[in-house]
Design a protein around this motif. Structure first.
Motif, PDB file in Angstrom:
ATOM      1  N   GLY A 277       0.783  -1.234   0.000  1.00  0.00           N
ATOM      2  CA  GLY A 277       0.000   0.000   0.000  1.00  0.00           C
ATOM      3  C   GLY A 277       0.811   1.278   0.000  1.00  0.00           C
ATOM      4  N   THR A 278       2.132   1.190   0.082  1.00  0.00           N
ATOM      5  CA  THR A 278       2.962   2.403   0.068  1.00  0.00           C
ATOM      6  C   THR A 278       3.622   2.568  -1.297  1.00  0.00           C
ATOM      7  N   ASP A 279       3.357   3.705  -1.928  1.00  0.00           N
ATOM      8  CA  ASP A 279       3.969   4.011  -3.221  1.00  0.00           C
ATOM      9  C   ASP A 279       5.338   4.654  -3.044  1.00  0.00           C
ATOM     10  N   ALA A 280       6.095   4.665  -4.122  1.00  0.00           N
ATOM     11  CA  ALA A 280       7.376   5.371  -4.124  1.00  0.00           C
ATOM     12  C   ALA A 280       7.152   6.817  -3.700  1.00  0.00           C
ATOM     13  N   GLY A 281       7.928   7.285  -2.731  1.00  0.00           N
ATOM     14  CA  GLY A 281       7.723   8.651  -2.257  1.00  0.00           C
ATOM     15  C   GLY A 281       8.690   9.025  -1.151  1.00  0.00           C
ATOM     16  N   PHE A 282       8.369  10.129  -0.499  1.00  0.00           N
ATOM     17  CA  PHE A 282       9.217  10.643   0.592  1.00  0.00           C
ATOM     18  C   PHE A 282       8.323  11.399   1.570  1.00  0.00           C
ATOM     19  N   GLY A 283       8.832  11.624   2.766  1.00  0.00           N
ATOM     20  CA  GLY A 283       8.055  12.322   3.789  1.00  0.00           C
ATOM     21  C   GLY A 283       8.495  13.768   3.940  1.00  0.00           C
ATOM     22  N   VAL A 284       7.547  14.593   4.338  1.00  0.00           N
ATOM     23  CA  VAL A 284       7.845  15.987   4.671  1.00  0.00           C
ATOM     24  C   VAL A 284       7.249  16.251   6.046  1.00  0.00           C
ATOM     25  N   LEU A 285       8.056  16.753   6.950  1.00  0.00           N
ATOM     26  CA  LEU A 285       7.592  17.037   8.301  1.00  0.00           C
ATOM     27  C   LEU A 285       7.810  18.510   8.617  1.00  0.00           C
ATOM     28  N   THR A 286       6.814  19.109   9.246  1.00  0.00           N
ATOM     29  CA  THR A 286       7.026  20.441   9.795  1.00  0.00           C
ATOM     30  C   THR A 286       6.982  20.315  11.306  1.00  0.00           C
ATOM     31  N   LEU A 287       8.119  20.568  11.925  1.00  0.00           N
ATOM     32  CA  LEU A 287       8.208  20.480  13.380  1.00  0.00           C
ATOM     33  C   LEU A 287       7.927  21.866  13.949  1.00  0.00           C
ATOM     34  N   ARG A 288       6.854  21.982  14.682  1.00  0.00           N
ATOM     35  CA  ARG A 288       6.477  23.255  15.290  1.00  0.00           C
ATOM     36  C   ARG A 288       6.686  23.136  16.794  1.00  0.00           C
ATOM     37  N   PRO A 289       6.617  24.271  17.524  1.00  0.00           N
ATOM     38  CA  PRO A 289       6.891  24.188  18.967  1.00  0.00           C
ATOM     39  C   PRO A 289       6.012  23.180  19.707  1.00  0.00           C
ATOM     40  N   ASP A 290       4.754  23.035  19.274  1.00  0.00           N
ATOM     41  CA  ASP A 290       3.855  22.163  20.036  1.00  0.00           C
ATOM     42  C   ASP A 290       3.125  21.143  19.173  1.00  0.00           C
ATOM     43  N   ARG A 291       3.500  21.040  17.894  1.00  0.00           N
ATOM     44  CA  ARG A 291       2.861  20.021  17.063  1.00  0.00           C
ATOM     45  C   ARG A 291       3.733  19.678  15.866  1.00  0.00           C
ATOM     46  N   VAL A 292       3.396  18.558  15.256  1.00  0.00           N
ATOM     47  CA  VAL A 292       4.144  18.106  14.086  1.00  0.00           C
ATOM     48  C   VAL A 292       3.140  17.832  12.965  1.00  0.00           C
ATOM     49  N   ASP A 293       3.442  18.316  11.778  1.00  0.00           N
ATOM     50  CA  ASP A 293       2.659  17.981  10.584  1.00  0.00           C
ATOM     51  C   ASP A 293       3.508  17.054   9.738  1.00  0.00           C
ATOM     52  N   TRP A 294       2.893  15.997   9.236  1.00  0.00           N
ATOM     53  CA  TRP A 294       3.608  15.030   8.404  1.00  0.00           C
ATOM     54  C   TRP A 294       2.807  14.742   7.149  1.00  0.00           C
ATOM     55  N   GLU A 295       3.498  14.574   6.047  1.00  0.00           N
ATOM     56  CA  GLU A 295       2.828  14.168   4.810  1.00  0.00           C
ATOM     57  C   GLU A 295       3.756  13.264   4.018  1.00  0.00           C
ATOM     58  N   TYR A 296       3.188  12.226   3.418  1.00  0.00           N
ATOM     59  CA  TYR A 296       3.962  11.364   2.525  1.00  0.00           C
ATOM     60  C   TYR A 296       3.629  11.765   1.097  1.00  0.00           C
ATOM     61  N   LYS A 297       4.636  12.221   0.373  1.00  0.00           N
ATOM     62  CA  LYS A 297       4.450  12.686  -0.999  1.00  0.00           C
ATOM     63  C   LYS A 297       4.860  11.573  -1.955  1.00  0.00           C
ATOM     64  N   GLU A 298       3.925  11.109  -2.736  1.00  0.00           N
ATOM     65  CA  GLU A 298       4.267  10.112  -3.758  1.00  0.00           C
ATOM     66  C   GLU A 298       4.950  10.821  -4.921  1.00  0.00           C
ATOM     67  N   ILE A 299       5.951  10.168  -5.473  1.00  0.00           N
ATOM     68  CA  ILE A 299       6.668  10.837  -6.567  1.00  0.00           C
ATOM     69  C   ILE A 299       6.006  10.575  -7.927  1.00  0.00           C
ATOM     70  N   GLY A 300       4.996   9.702  -7.938  1.00  0.00           N
ATOM     71  CA  GLY A 300       4.248   9.482  -9.176  1.00  0.00           C
ATOM     72  C   GLY A 300       5.028   8.715 -10.229  1.00  0.00           C
ATOM     73  N   TRP A 301       5.862   7.809  -9.775  1.00  0.00           N
ATOM     74  CA  TRP A 301       6.690   7.046 -10.718  1.00  0.00           C
ATOM     75  C   TRP A 301       5.943   5.793 -11.181  1.00  0.00           C
ATOM     76  N   VAL A 302       5.796   5.633 -12.494  1.00  0.00           N
ATOM     77  CA  VAL A 302       5.206   4.414 -13.043  1.00  0.00           C
ATOM     78  C   VAL A 302       6.349   3.421 -13.266  1.00  0.00           C
ATOM     79  N   PRO A 303       6.351   2.283 -12.549  1.00  0.00           N
ATOM     80  CA  PRO A 303       7.516   1.404 -12.606  1.00  0.00           C
ATOM     81  C   PRO A 303       7.747   0.829 -14.004  1.00  0.00           C
ATOM     82  N   ARG A 304       9.017   0.751 -14.366  1.00  0.00           N
ATOM     83  CA  ARG A 304       9.384   0.180 -15.674  1.00  0.00           C
ATOM     84  C   ARG A 304      10.224  -1.066 -15.494  1.00  0.00           C
ATOM     85  N   ARG A 305      10.266  -1.572 -14.270  1.00  0.00           N
ATOM     86  CA  ARG A 305      11.000  -2.811 -14.023  1.00  0.00           C
ATOM     87  C   ARG A 305      10.191  -3.979 -14.589  1.00  0.00           C
ATOM     88  N   PRO A 306      10.764  -4.785 -15.479  1.00  0.00           N
ATOM     89  CA  PRO A 306       9.976  -5.859 -16.083  1.00  0.00           C
ATOM     90  C   PRO A 306       9.525  -6.896 -15.045  1.00  0.00           C
TER      91      PRO A 306
END
Ligand SMILES: [Fe+2]
Length: 306
Positions: A277-306
């Motif tokens: 269920g996890t696609d190719a991607g990376f995480g982005v976190l914003t660390l704030r004084p009292d909370r954290v925002d997180w998002e997983y950004k898919e890079i939208g790569w269509v695999p070409r591995r045979p």
């Protein structure tokens, strides 16, 4: 990637993936200063199947996030562990050219099992006396575990791989010398200073219980077997966030005030597409004084591995 392929990939993801790839949580005790952090892991750089194009695209998309710091969770290249230095030199070169050298933010990298080079060569060549040496030379670092500061956070990078030479070849382990270093290091960190720790092999995960059942023990090459010893070092400290790689899935756990994020993979299922269920991607976190925002950004790569 052309636009049509990109739209096909993002459309497929939107239809089949129902769960959110964003979260925001109360996390008191952060630094007064906010910090935006990229966490990308398990790139598995190689040159086949147009994967350098995928790495360039990932680097471009990461730069668009305007992060203050990038943390790489390891496995920069593919199969260094069982290969000779000469056999994987072109993979380091591809990783450097298409991803590492393209990134704008300051980058800190932990070592993954695939980044060991010549540990147990399968081509009959002599094992390297120090299979971490190629990684250190490539990154220009003196040691595979270290700490630094960023925006009021204490950042710790662990080396979580130990070559064993048994049937599984290695295990997740933080050795005694590193634990001694860690305890000494923490003696100089104030208890209230928020700590961000990055490790390739997870310190805490439910992946094996979720996929194989509750009575399934995690294989010793998939988790840090002495995780409690490592986490005990932080008993009197504010361990804010633990960023983990190795499993190529997204997972988030909260335990005693610490959030553990296993951060997907740039290569997804080793360049074959989605993994549990996890696609190719990376995480982005914003660390704030009292909370954290997180998002997983898919890079939208269509695999070409045979
Ligand atoms: Fe990996």
């Amino acid at each position: 990637m052309n636009r049509r392929r990109f739209l096909a990939a993002s459309g497929a993801a939107a239809i089949s993936l129902g769960w959110p790839k964003q979260a925001s949580w109360a996390a008191p005790g952060g630094s007064r200063e906010s910090m935006r952090v990229l966490f990308f892991t398990d790139i598995h750089a190689r040159v086949e199947w147009d994967t350098p194009e995928a790495m360039s695209s990932a680097a471009h998309q990461m730069n668009e996030q305007r992060a203050d710091l990038a943390l790489c969770g390891g496995d920069c290249i593919t199969d260094g562990f069982q290969s000779s230095r000469t056999a994987v030199a072109h993979r380091w070169q591809a990783y450097r050219k298409h991803l590492r050298d393209q990134l704008s933010p300051r980058l800190l990298t932990v070592i993954g099992n695939h980044d060991f080079v010549g540990a147990i060569p399968e081509d009959g060549s002599e094992p390297e006396s120090d299979p971490r040496a190629a990684f250190r030379e490539e990154l220009g670092i003196p040691r595979t575990f270290s700490s630094s500061e960023a925006a009021g956070y204490h950042i710790i990078l662990l080396d979580s791989v130990q070559v064993t030479g048994d049937a599984l070849k290695y295990r997740g382990y933080v050795d005694e010398a590193q634990l001694a270093w860690l305890r000494g290091e923490l003696a100089h960190v104030r208890p209230e200073t928020p700590i961000v720790l990055a490790t390739h092999v997870p310190l805490l995960t439910s992946f094996f219980q979720a996929t194989a059942g509750h009575e399934q023990a995690a294989p010793r090459n998939r988790v840090v077997v002495n995780n409690r010893e490592v986490l005990d070092c932080f008993a009197k400290h504010r361990l804010h966030l633990v960023l983990q790689g190795h499993l190529h899935v997204n997972e988030m756990l909260r335990w005693r005030g610490t959030t553990f994020i296993t951060g997907g993979a740039v290569c997804g299922q080793w360049w074959r597409g989605r993994w549990h269920g996890t696609d190719a991607g990376f995480g982005v976190l914003t660390l704030r004084p009292d909370r954290v925002d997180w998002e997983y950004k898919e890079i939208g790569w269509v695999p070409r591995r045979p």
